[in-house]
Design a protein around this motif. Structure first.
Motif, PDB file in Angstrom:
ATOM      1  N   CYS A 173       2.132  -4.542  -2.283  1.00 20.08           N
ATOM      2  CA  CYS A 173       2.675  -3.756  -1.188  1.00 20.08           C
ATOM      3  C   CYS A 173       4.060  -4.302  -0.845  1.00 20.08           C
ATOM      4  O   CYS A 173       4.365  -5.475  -1.104  1.00 20.08           O
ATOM      5  CB  CYS A 173       1.767  -3.782   0.028  1.00 20.08           C
ATOM      6  SG  CYS A 173       1.454  -5.411   0.748  1.00 20.08           S
ATOM      7  N   CYS A 199      -3.007  -3.788   3.059  1.00 18.65           N
ATOM      8  CA  CYS A 199      -1.822  -4.637   3.153  1.00 18.65           C
ATOM      9  C   CYS A 199      -1.606  -4.936   4.630  1.00 18.65           C
ATOM     10  O   CYS A 199      -1.221  -4.049   5.391  1.00 18.65           O
ATOM     11  CB  CYS A 199      -0.615  -3.943   2.548  1.00 18.65           C
ATOM     12  SG  CYS A 199       0.931  -4.865   2.725  1.00 18.65           S
ATOM     13  N   TYR A 213      -1.419  -4.900  -8.043  1.00 22.04           N
ATOM     14  CA  TYR A 213      -0.850  -3.985  -7.066  1.00 22.04           C
ATOM     15  C   TYR A 213      -0.173  -4.778  -5.958  1.00 22.04           C
ATOM     16  O   TYR A 213      -0.750  -5.722  -5.410  1.00 22.04           O
ATOM     17  CB  TYR A 213      -1.940  -3.091  -6.483  1.00 22.04           C
ATOM     18  CG  TYR A 213      -2.365  -1.991  -7.427  1.00 22.04           C
ATOM     19  CD1 TYR A 213      -3.103  -2.281  -8.566  1.00 22.04           C
ATOM     20  CD2 TYR A 213      -1.988  -0.669  -7.212  1.00 22.04           C
ATOM     21  CE1 TYR A 213      -3.469  -1.291  -9.456  1.00 22.04           C
ATOM     22  CE2 TYR A 213      -2.355   0.340  -8.096  1.00 22.04           C
ATOM     23  CZ  TYR A 213      -3.092   0.022  -9.214  1.00 22.04           C
ATOM     24  OH  TYR A 213      -3.448   1.008 -10.096  1.00 22.04           O
ATOM     25  N   TRP A 240       3.599   0.997  -2.182  1.00 15.81           N
ATOM     26  CA  TRP A 240       2.726   0.303  -3.123  1.00 15.81           C
ATOM     27  C   TRP A 240       3.346   0.426  -4.512  1.00 15.81           C
ATOM     28  O   TRP A 240       3.805   1.508  -4.904  1.00 15.81           O
ATOM     29  CB  TRP A 240       1.328   0.899  -3.135  1.00 15.81           C
ATOM     30  CG  TRP A 240       0.493   0.553  -1.951  1.00 15.81           C
ATOM     31  CD1 TRP A 240       0.300   1.304  -0.823  1.00 15.81           C
ATOM     32  CD2 TRP A 240      -0.287  -0.636  -1.764  1.00 15.81           C
ATOM     33  NE1 TRP A 240      -0.541   0.647   0.054  1.00 15.81           N
ATOM     34  CE2 TRP A 240      -0.915  -0.545  -0.505  1.00 15.81           C
ATOM     35  CE3 TRP A 240      -0.512  -1.788  -2.536  1.00 15.81           C
ATOM     36  CZ2 TRP A 240      -1.748  -1.544  -0.012  1.00 15.81           C
ATOM     37  CZ3 TRP A 240      -1.336  -2.772  -2.040  1.00 15.81           C
ATOM     38  CH2 TRP A 240      -1.947  -2.654  -0.794  1.00 15.81           C
ATOM     39  N   ALA A 298      -1.704  -8.540   0.655  1.00 20.35           N
ATOM     40  CA  ALA A 298      -2.489  -7.475   0.028  1.00 20.35           C
ATOM     41  C   ALA A 298      -3.879  -7.982  -0.312  1.00 20.35           C
ATOM     42  O   ALA A 298      -4.053  -9.147  -0.679  1.00 20.35           O
ATOM     43  CB  ALA A 298      -1.785  -6.983  -1.230  1.00 20.35           C
TER      44      ALA A 298
END
Length: 118
Positions: free
Chosen positions: A95, A21, A93, A35, A5
């Motif tokens: 993925c 990603c 965040y 996500w 990512a």
């Protein structure tokens, strides 16, 4: 499959970022992609997912209308376009990829930090 990512950073409230990603080791079209995010002191939560060929997407209520997930299987990459960012979107965040037959995600990327300042 390995997931990488990228695209996180610092942005002011109301701004935009696009996360990417990139997958390697196996073709991305084999997987449903998702996500997730984890804010400081909170549990990881679902953000969005997309079907193998992009025909179906889902979003958490908190991001609906502001975030858009997409994929380019030819580039083995999934994207998360984030608009109208809010301070509460601040999180790492991640993925993830899962096979259609699986309920849980099989593979996870390392995460990218998004910080939204007020």
């Amino acid at each position: 499959v390995q997931l990488q990512a990228s695209g996180g950073g610092l942005v002011q409230a109301g701004g935009s970022l696009r996360l990417s990603c990139a997958a390697s080791g196996r073709t991305l079209s084999s997987y449903i992609m998702g996500w997730f995010r984890q804010a400081p002191g909170k549990e990881r939560e679902f953000v969005s997912d997309i079907s193998r060929w992009g025909s179906s997407t889902h979003y958490a209520d908190s991001v609906k209308g502001r975030f858009t997930i997409s994929r380019d299987n030819a580039k083995n990459t999934v994207y998360l376009q984030m608009n109208s960012l809010k301070p509460e979107d601040t999180a790492v965040y991640y993925c993830a990829a899962r096979e259609v037959a699986h309920q849980e995600y099989d593979y996870w990327g390392q995460g990218t930090l998004v910080t939204v300042s007020s």
